[in-house]
Design a protein around this motif. Structure first.
Motif, PDB file in Angstrom:
ATOM      1  N   ASP A   6       0.761  -1.427  -0.017  1.00 17.02           N
ATOM      2  CA  ASP A   6      -0.052  -0.050   0.062  1.00 17.02           C
ATOM      3  C   ASP A   6       0.951   1.414   0.025  1.00 17.02           C
ATOM      4  N   ASN A   7       0.802   2.191  -0.965  1.00 14.57           N
ATOM      5  CA  ASN A   7       1.311   3.384  -1.151  1.00 14.57           C
ATOM      6  C   ASN A   7       2.863   3.601  -1.444  1.00 14.57           C
ATOM      7  N   LEU A   8       3.308   2.153  -1.774  1.00 15.98           N
ATOM      8  CA  LEU A   8       4.882   2.002  -1.821  1.00 15.98           C
ATOM      9  C   LEU A   8       5.131   2.861  -3.103  1.00 15.98           C
ATOM     10  N   GLY A   9       4.125   2.620  -4.237  1.00 17.79           N
ATOM     11  CA  GLY A   9       4.669   3.380  -5.594  1.00 17.79           C
ATOM     12  C   GLY A   9       4.638   4.556  -5.278  1.00 17.79           C
ATOM     13  N   MET A  66      -5.256   8.986   0.280  1.00 20.87           N
ATOM     14  CA  MET A  66      -4.106   8.481  -0.503  1.00 20.87           C
ATOM     15  C   MET A  66      -4.046   8.403  -2.100  1.00 20.87           C
ATOM     16  N   ARG A  67      -5.193   7.665  -2.353  1.00 23.06           N
ATOM     17  CA  ARG A  67      -5.663   7.628  -3.748  1.00 23.06           C
ATOM     18  C   ARG A  67      -5.369   9.191  -4.352  1.00 23.06           C
ATOM     19  N   GLN A  68      -6.047  10.073  -3.787  1.00 25.57           N
ATOM     20  CA  GLN A  68      -6.098  11.247  -4.147  1.00 25.57           C
ATOM     21  C   GLN A  68      -4.885  12.086  -4.502  1.00 25.57           C
ATOM     22  N   VAL A  69      -4.129  11.972  -3.521  1.00 25.43           N
ATOM     23  CA  VAL A  69      -2.968  12.529  -3.248  1.00 25.43           C
ATOM     24  C   VAL A  69      -1.998  11.904  -4.228  1.00 25.43           C
ATOM     25  N   ASN A  70      -2.039  10.700  -4.480  1.00 25.40           N
ATOM     26  CA  ASN A  70      -1.234  10.235  -5.495  1.00 25.40           C
ATOM     27  C   ASN A  70      -1.690  10.631  -7.125  1.00 25.40           C
TER      28      ASN A  70
END
Length: 194
Positions: free
Chosen positions: A124-127, A157-161
């Motif tokens: 999760d969120n590594l990329g 976090m999806r939004q920030v990515n």
């Protein structure tokens, strides 16, 4: 012989008491962390760490808590100790990578995060964090690739990515694509500050 036995039993009782105290403090700290009360969590975790300095969960949560407060040097200090105890623990290494990123040590952070990516690319969120490191180094093309590969179970976090992906496109001069991605970022959660 009797004195040695009394000292052994007394030391064992203190050790058990310390372990139980560390567990109680740890449980209380996790609840405080989950509620966003990071100062309370840190206080209880530090006490638990005093009772049981090798408690890997306490060390991990110290890293989480200090990272959440932006105290990246403190986080790195505890997490590096945890890594000495469990060198293959990818959760410790992941948080350590975040702590290094927070200190603007992008190459060091990449070393940790890319090593994790080799064994757990779906983490999760590594990329996202790998992409951020490359973005800070102005390697927008590589950053873009990792932002696109990122997996997140958290809407924020999806939004920030997605937002970061748009910024990477902008850095590459691909304005039309950047606007599309930034617009998509807003759609994920319209009320968010982005």
């Amino acid at each position: 012989m009797a004195v040695a036995l009394v000292l052994l039993v007394s030391g064992t009782a203190r050790s058990q008491e310390g372990f139980e105290s560390a567990e109680i403090l740890f449980t209380r700290a996790v609840l405080a962390y989950d509620e966003g009360n990071y100062a309370d969590a840190a206080r209880d975790l530090l006490k638990a760490h005093d009772f049981d300095p090798g408690h890997i969960d306490v060390i991990y949560y110290l890293g989480l808590t200090f990272n959440a407060q932006g105290e990246f040097q403190q986080a790195a200090r505890y997490l590096s100790r945890g890594i000495q105890l469990q060198p293959k623990n990818t959760d410790l290494r992941y948080e350590f990578g975040i702590a290094l990123y927070g200190q603007n040590r992008f190459d060091d952070a990449l070393k940790e995060l890319l090593a994790i990516y080799q064994v757990e690319p779906q983490k999760d969120n590594l990329g996202y964090y790998i992409g951020l490191c490359y973005y800070q180094k102005k390697d927008y093309e590589t950053a873009l690739g990792y932002f696109r590969k990122n997996i997140s179970t958290n809407v924020k976090m999806r939004q920030v990515n997605q937002y970061s992906l748009g910024l990477a496109l902008q850095g590459l001069g691909r304005e039309t694509e950047a606007i599309e991605e930034l617009t998509e970022a807003i759609k994920i959660e319209p009320a968010a500050p982005i």
